[in-house]
Design an enzyme around this catalytic site. Structure first.
Site, short mmCIF file in Angstrom:
data_model
loop_
_atom_site.label_atom_id
_atom_site.label_comp_id
_atom_site.label_asym_id
_atom_site.label_seq_id
_atom_site.Cartn_x
_atom_site.Cartn_y
_atom_site.Cartn_z
N GLY A 110 3.43 -5.94 -5.80
CA GLY A 110 4.43 -5.98 -6.86
C GLY A 110 3.85 -5.35 -8.12
N GLY A 111 4.73 -5.15 -9.10
CA GLY A 111 4.27 -4.73 -10.43
C GLY A 111 3.83 -3.28 -10.55
N MET A 129 6.93 -5.28 6.31
CA MET A 129 5.94 -4.22 6.11
C MET A 129 4.79 -4.52 7.05
SD MET A 129 6.27 -4.12 1.99
CE MET A 129 7.06 -5.71 2.00
N MET A 157 4.00 -8.92 4.80
CA MET A 157 2.92 -7.91 4.89
C MET A 157 1.83 -8.41 5.82
SD MET A 157 2.60 -6.89 0.89
CE MET A 157 4.04 -6.64 -0.15
N HIS A 191 11.98 -8.14 4.49
CA HIS A 191 11.44 -6.77 4.47
C HIS A 191 10.10 -6.79 5.20
CE1 HIS A 191 9.77 -3.35 1.66
NE2 HIS A 191 9.88 -2.95 2.91
N GLY A 215 10.89 -7.86 -8.45
CA GLY A 215 9.88 -8.91 -8.41
C GLY A 215 9.41 -9.23 -9.81
N HIS A 275 14.87 -11.68 -1.52
CA HIS A 275 14.09 -10.64 -0.84
C HIS A 275 12.71 -11.22 -0.48
CE1 HIS A 275 13.14 -6.39 0.02
NE2 HIS A 275 11.94 -6.64 -0.49
N ASP A 282 13.71 -0.59 -3.89
CA ASP A 282 12.64 -1.58 -3.99
C ASP A 282 11.40 -0.93 -4.60
OD1 ASP A 282 10.88 -3.67 -3.62
OD2 ASP A 282 11.03 -3.71 -1.43
N GLY A 283 11.00 -1.47 -5.76
CA GLY A 283 9.74 -1.03 -6.38
C GLY A 283 9.95 -0.52 -7.79
N SER A 286 12.46 -10.54 -5.53
CA SER A 286 11.40 -10.57 -4.52
C SER A 286 10.48 -11.74 -4.81
CB SER A 286 10.61 -9.26 -4.56
OG SER A 286 9.35 -9.47 -3.95
N MET A 289 12.10 2.82 -0.66
CA MET A 289 10.93 2.37 -1.43
C MET A 289 10.70 3.33 -2.59
SD MET A 289 9.93 -0.41 -0.07
CE MET A 289 8.64 -0.63 -1.29
N ASP A 317 9.12 -10.43 1.21
CA ASP A 317 8.21 -9.34 1.58
C ASP A 317 7.16 -9.84 2.56
OD1 ASP A 317 9.10 -7.03 0.04
OD2 ASP A 317 8.63 -8.25 -1.71
C1 DX5 Z 1 6.42 -3.91 -2.60
C2 DX5 Z 1 7.51 -4.89 -2.21
C3 DX5 Z 1 8.44 -5.17 -3.30
C4 DX5 Z 1 7.82 -5.77 -4.54
C5 DX5 Z 1 8.57 -5.29 -5.72
O1 DX5 Z 1 5.67 -3.57 -1.50
O2 DX5 Z 1 8.26 -4.38 -1.11
O3 DX5 Z 1 9.57 -5.93 -2.86
O4 DX5 Z 1 7.81 -7.18 -4.55
O5 DX5 Z 1 7.92 -5.71 -6.87
P1 DX5 Z 1 8.28 -5.11 -8.31
O6 DX5 Z 1 9.74 -5.36 -8.55
O7 DX5 Z 1 7.37 -5.87 -9.21
O8 DX5 Z 1 7.96 -3.63 -8.26
ZN ZN Z 2 10.19 -5.43 -0.57
#
Ligand code: DX5
Ligand code: ZN
Length: 217
Positions: free
Chosen positions: A143-144, A67, A36, A65, A196, A32, A174-175, A7, A136, A34
């Site tokens: 992330g993180g 969101m 938002m 993705h 990510g 990937h 994812d996550g 990501s 999810m 993201d």
């Molecule tokens: C969260 C995103 C993820 C995110 C994952 O809303 O959809 O794709 O980047 O990050 P990690 O792998 O750090 O959880």
């Molecule tokens: Zn994502």
């Protein structure tokens, strides 16, 4: 073979093109992205203009993705920008079937994502129409975060619907995917693993991707 989808949310946004080339060389299976909108989730990231500028940097599939609220307003723009897979959230609107048809009309792969609190059963009647389900395992937006393991239980249920329908389906998680959690997500039945922070935790993206591919094997 586990497919790893780094990501770019965790990348250095001032050098995104370079980051994508580095991921490609490091053995990423898809990219990937993201998206938002500060409304569906409390964060703002990337629009179609950025995706378009990133497109020449790799031949890897762009796994977009969304969101965002009212994703129907942006499907065409992301398709035109070079998305290969577009995933929308089940929770983003009332007309999921129409949304999926819009994505397919652009000749792209269509995915649906489920937030941790959304039951798998909501996909039962539309499973035959979609190419990918994105589970999810954190609340989307950042992330993180730490994985919510209970969300993995949904994978099996989704797979059962797909089997009953004799429909080929990819399941992506994812996550909170990292070396310590990826084997559990694989055992639950996922095919593609978004990562990510685990990919960007150090400059050696190849080693980080390899570690994810090998963990628990
Ligand atoms: C969260 C995103 C993820 C995110 C994952 O809303 O959809 O794709 O980047 O990050 P990690 O792998 O750090 O959880
Ligand atoms: Zn994502």
């Amino acid at each position: 073979m586990r497919m790893i989808a780094p990501s770019i949310l965790s990348a250095d946004f001032s050098r995104l093109g370079e980051e994508i080339r580095a991921l490609d060389q490091a053995g990423a299976d898809l990219i990937h992205i993201d998206v938002m909108d500060g409304h569906f989730v409390p964060n703002l990231t990337i629009g179609p203009g950025v995706v378009k500028d990133l497109r020449p940097h790799t031949k890897l599939l762009f796994d977009v993705h969304l969101m965002i609220s009212e994703p129907e307003r942006y499907i065409e723009a992301f398709a035109g920008a070079g998305a290969d897979i577009i995933t929308v959230h089940q929770e983003s609107g009332a007309h999921l079937h129409r949304l999926i048809q819009m994505i397919k009309a652009q000749e792209l792969k269509a995915g649906i994502s489920l937030n941790p609190a959304t039951p798998a059963a909501l996909l039962e009647d539309i499973i035959g129409e979609i190419d990918l389900v994105l589970i999810m395992t954190v609340n989307p937006g950042f992330g993180g975060q730490t994985m919510i393991p209970a969300a993995l239980k949904k994978i099996n249920r989704v797979r059962e619907f797909a089997k009953a329908d004799e429909h080929p389906l990819l399941i992506e998680v994812d996550g909170g995917i990292k070396v310590e959690t990826i084997a559990a997500a694989e055992a639950a039945g996922a095919d593609i693993f978004v990562a990510g922070s685990a990919v960007f935790k150090s400059n050696d993206y190849a080693a980080n991707i390899q570690a994810l591919k090998k963990a628990g094997h």
